[in-house]
Design an enzyme around this catalytic site. Structure first.
Site, PDB file in Angstrom:
ATOM      1  N   HIS A 137       0.858  -1.188   0.000  1.00  0.00           N
ATOM      2  CA  HIS A 137       0.000   0.000   0.000  1.00  0.00           C
ATOM      3  C   HIS A 137       0.894   1.237   0.000  1.00  0.00           C
ATOM      4  O   HIS A 137       1.179   1.831   1.043  1.00  0.00           O
ATOM      5  CB  HIS A 137      -0.900  -0.031   1.251  1.00  0.00           C
ATOM      6  CG  HIS A 137      -1.914   1.065   1.304  1.00  0.00           C
ATOM      7  ND1 HIS A 137      -3.192   0.932   0.817  1.00  0.00           N
ATOM      8  CD2 HIS A 137      -1.837   2.328   1.794  1.00  0.00           C
ATOM      9  CE1 HIS A 137      -3.859   2.046   1.017  1.00  0.00           C
ATOM     10  NE2 HIS A 137      -3.054   2.919   1.604  1.00  0.00           N
TER      11      HIS A 137
ATOM     12  N   ASP B  97      -1.238 -10.129   0.971  1.00  0.00           N
ATOM     13  CA  ASP B  97      -0.536  -9.343  -0.042  1.00  0.00           C
ATOM     14  C   ASP B  97      -1.525  -8.545  -0.892  1.00  0.00           C
ATOM     15  O   ASP B  97      -1.517  -8.609  -2.127  1.00  0.00           O
ATOM     16  CB  ASP B  97       0.317 -10.241  -0.936  1.00  0.00           C
ATOM     17  CG  ASP B  97       1.425  -9.459  -1.645  1.00  0.00           C
ATOM     18  OD1 ASP B  97       1.630  -8.271  -1.298  1.00  0.00           O
ATOM     19  OD2 ASP B  97       2.068 -10.022  -2.549  1.00  0.00           O
TER      20      ASP B  97
ATOM     21  N   GLU C  39       0.799  -1.814   4.346  1.00  0.00           N
ATOM     22  CA  GLU C  39       1.398  -0.478   4.262  1.00  0.00           C
ATOM     23  C   GLU C  39       2.736  -0.420   4.988  1.00  0.00           C
ATOM     24  O   GLU C  39       2.825  -0.788   6.160  1.00  0.00           O
ATOM     25  CB  GLU C  39       0.458   0.571   4.853  1.00  0.00           C
ATOM     26  CG  GLU C  39       0.978   1.990   4.700  1.00  0.00           C
ATOM     27  CD  GLU C  39      -0.022   3.040   5.166  1.00  0.00           C
ATOM     28  OE1 GLU C  39       0.083   4.201   4.712  1.00  0.00           O
ATOM     29  OE2 GLU C  39      -0.908   2.714   5.981  1.00  0.00           O
TER      30      GLU C  39
END
Length: 390
Positions: A311, A362, A371
């Site tokens: 992310h 994932d 993230e």
């Protein structure tokens, strides 16, 4: 950012001698942060705590080069205090001043002078109250500002040896939450870090530092964290690897004075030796780097298997070289939702990590796990430096 810089500086103060040729990279990273913090505190009476509207920024998926959301600056001041952010900046600058003292005394003195100026105590108040409509819910402070005030003073004491800061820490430690917060440490809560910095000082610091250890060790009867079946330390909330790296760093740091004093910690009927603290810290680092049920490294670019759909805007969107045309706020949605791997490797970044069952999807959209953050990586620098040499 301020907490990340504090942790990078602490990593170098403890384990910098083990970094070898990577020391220069670490110094460069710290100075990138301290230069920014100097700019953020350069207007007398103001500390710029945030740039940009988090709602607008979170709603856009675009490259840094294409950002066209407002860059509105938000500051705390006498009228609108923000002791948390001011004191954390003071901690970062004070710790970094010690790092640069042997190599650039002028820059070190500048950092320390600014740290004294912005320590957050003169005008007390939470930036939740001053900047809450813009900072929350993304960047709220949940533990109050008293811990940051003591944390900043503890670093100023370490950097200056001034009696004023020693007296301040001893007088204000009583203002901290007396519950199980002795076991908390991260960008929002500083209690365990304060106790470890001051663990060479009489009570309550040594007792609380020992209680912290007993709250983390898997075999302790007073454990307050969880462990996954594969052995990963788990605490509630997202970005769990921030806890694995930060708490492991504290264990490793605390093992040093324990070894020096030939002391062990008693957790009920369990005896914790310095070697055991190092062993637990090592287990977390090994897990992050691939010794886990998925045989997956959670550091991007390390090992044969690592997160490919993190992310991260810059990683997931095509580079300017590959796609020179502008990508606007909503134009990146296609790249966000694709199942294709990110085209740009954010090498070295550590993601939030797996869940309590050691599973990892994932998924770019699963930001709580995919993230990467600087406050996950920063404590890991010190851990990796130590284990590189040990």
């Amino acid at each position: 950012m301020a907490f990340s810089i504090t942790m990078l500086a602490w990593s170098l103060l403890e384990f910098g001698q083990s970094l070898g040729t990577d020391l220069q990279h670490s110094l460069k990273a710290i100075q990138w942060g301290t230069d920014y913090l100097l700019k953020a505190t350069s207007v007398p009476g103001f500390v710029f705590a945030q740039v940009g509207d988090p709602y607008g920024d979170h709603n856009c998926w675009e490259r840094p080069e294409d950002m066209d959301t407002p860059r509105t600056p938000y500051a705390v001041s006498k009228e609108f205090p923000g002791s948390e952010v001011s004191a954390e900046i003071a901690a970062a600058l004070a710790a970094s001043s010690m790092v640069f003292r042997p190599i650039n005394r002028g820059y070190s003195a500048r950092l320390l002078k600014r740290a004294r100026m912005v320590n957050g105590d003169k005008y007390r108040g939470s930036y939740n109250d001053s900047l809450g409509p813009w900072a929350c819910p993304f960047y709220c402070d949940y533990s109050g500002y008293q811990d940051e005030l003591v944390w900043g003073a503890a670093w100023l004491l370490r950097a200056t040896k001034a009696p004023y800061y020693r007296n301040y820490v001893l007088a204000n430690i009583q203002n901290l939450d007396k519950s199980s917060s002795f076991a908390e440490f991260g960008w929002d809560t500083k209690h365990a870090g304060i106790n470890l910095i001051k663990s060479q000082t009489p009570e309550p610091f040594i007792t609380n530092a020992d209680k912290f250890v007993c709250s983390v060790l898997p075999e302790s009867p007073t454990i307050s964290v969880s462990y996954s079946p594969g052995g990963l330390l788990i605490k509630p909330g997202g970005s769990n690897l921030q806890h694995a790296t930060a708490l492991s760093f504290l264990l490793l740091v605390y093992s040093r004075p324990l070894s020096k004093d030939s002391r062990v910690i008693h957790c009920g009927n369990v005896v914790a030796t310095p070697a055991r603290l190092i062993q637990v810290a090592r287990s977390q680092v090994d897990y992050i780097l691939g010794s886990n049920p998925l045989n997956m490294s959670y550091m991007v670019g390390y090992g044969e298997k690592f997160p490919e759909r993190i992310h991260h805007r810059g990683s997931s969107l095509p580079s300017i070289t590959q796609h020179p045309q502008h990508i606007d706020c909503t134009g990146g949605a296609t790249y966000f939702y694709t199942n294709n791997p990110n085209p740009n490797l954010l090498t070295g970044a550590v993601v939030g990590g797996p869940d309590i069952k050691d599973s990892y999807g994932d998924s770019r959209a699963d930001f709580a796990h995919s993230e990467p953050t600087t406050y996950i990586n920063a404590p890991l620098v010190g851990l990796l430096a130590y284990f590189k040499s040990h």
